[in-house]
Design an enzyme around this catalytic site. Sequence first.
Site, PDB file in Angstrom:
ATOM      1  N   GLU A 156       0.685  -1.324   0.287  1.00  0.00           N
ATOM      2  CA  GLU A 156       0.041  -0.011  -0.048  1.00  0.00           C
ATOM      3  C   GLU A 156       0.703   1.430   0.010  1.00  0.00           C
ATOM      4  O   GLU A 156       0.444   2.131  -1.040  1.00  0.00           O
ATOM      5  CB  GLU A 156      -1.086   0.179   1.116  1.00  0.00           C
ATOM      6  N   GLU A 157       1.708   1.208   0.882  1.00  0.00           N
ATOM      7  CA  GLU A 157       2.768   2.537   0.995  1.00  0.00           C
ATOM      8  C   GLU A 157       3.344   2.702  -0.456  1.00  0.00           C
ATOM      9  O   GLU A 157       3.472   3.860  -0.914  1.00  0.00           O
ATOM     10  CB  GLU A 157       3.744   2.515   2.126  1.00  0.00           C
ATOM     11  N   GLY A 158       3.790   1.626  -1.031  1.00  0.00           N
ATOM     12  CA  GLY A 158       4.707   2.055  -2.511  1.00  0.00           C
ATOM     13  C   GLY A 158       3.187   2.255  -3.414  1.00  0.00           C
ATOM     14  O   GLY A 158       3.665   3.489  -4.209  1.00  0.00           O
TER      15      GLY A 158
END
Length: 497
Positions: free
Chosen positions: A173-175
């Site tokens: 999700e962060e990426g």
Amino acid sequence: MSAQRVMKEKNLWHKSGIVIVAVIAVVAVVALVVVLVVQNMPLPQKYKYGIVLDAGSSHTTVFIYEWPAEKDNNTGRAEQKHSCNVKGPGISSYAGTPWKAGQALRECMREAEKNIPEKRHAQTPLYLGATAGMRLLDLQNRSASDEVFRAVSETLQTFPFSYQGARILSGQEEGAFGWVTVNYLDDRLKQGLKTTGALDLGGASTQISFVSKMFDGSESPGNSVTFRLYGNDYNLYTHSFLCYGKDQALKMALAHQTQSGPPAIKDPCFHPEYVETKEYSKLYDSPCVSDRKPQGAPAFFQHTGIGNFQQCQDVVRSLFNFSQCKYSQCSLNGVYQPPLQGAFGAFSAYYYIMDFFNLTDTSIHLDTVKEKIARFCATPWQRVKQQNPGIKLKYLVGYCFAGTYLLTLLTDGYNFTSETYSNIKFIHKIKGSDAGWTLGYMLNLTNMIPAEAPNEPPLPYAGYVAVVMVIVILLVVLFLFIAHAIRPSCSKRPRVV
């Protein structure tokens, strides 16, 4: 009644009619001008707001976003209005005193109250997303992680915003949200342009995300994220390497050099003349290295720098496993990665490290970049401190390792070459908004990026005006033609004597 008197009355009425028509025309013109002025007066803009807390491993930042309130979600553009860096370390550092994690947020949240109109407070969504620091704490001590979240939630609920909860983002999700942010701010998604890859480097993890024609998700489904944005489909490759942020990578590098538990080490990633006594217990307090702690090691070891870039690269390479790859090709540690494609935006620690070296311009050849960092590493520690009086020593001491690690990760890890290195753009902000995952996260949760492209009228505004003008002119010409055709036939009627 005489003919002369009749003519005078007709002339009087004729003149009166002309005056009346003239007055009506003047009134109509004045009314038209008033309508045009009033219609085109600049109106006070109304905005909606959203707040996202980026709870990273080393610090927390509060971001405030705003967008036009009267526009639909598919037309209003969200932009960063304000940001506030929370004093102190990241919330994962408060595992032993969780209540302090909540208290630390209060000053920045009071700033948020001041920066958002009071009448909008109750409608403003508030999110907290935690990244790799809390991922590590959750792996190490789930109950401590829960207590930290409970403390920050209790604090955030005391503010007059619409609190939507706190959670740990997955590395994927962060990426992915970092990729959304970069391409949203650059208007690439709405216009259907070629997208930009995203390179994110934090304290505890690092992410790479990009669209590649060679990647359909079949070879490594776990690294695939599919988006449908503004009517376009994107199959995104993304991977997050936990423990490979710059701070945790440094711990791993030191752990590699202290595997035998020596009382002293000579470290090529630190400057000559640098000497510090460090505790083994603090070095090995992270899940990234805790299983490597040497048995029977002394309580302390002496850490001495020798400042050698090439040897430091060798230490960094020892953190990467290139010995096995079950896929067609890999980056590091046996992780699949398709061929690099297109331009990349590198942000967070990537930018800050290269900005320190004044190397954010990637038109500088890669060999020149390496030479500059090598010279810096070889500079004696006392001289480095004299040359950089405005930088805190705890940050300054890490730049030799950070610069070496960054270049080695990009070239050895992600397979950037001297030719493709110039495709990287080191970025801090895009059009006034910080590059990072927070904006993409909020856009996703508020459904501000539609899956389908917004409906548009058949004709653009300029084309619509042109068509209307042509039709009006045509009607006027036809009217004049008919009037001209009727007038002669009336004049040819026989006179009655």
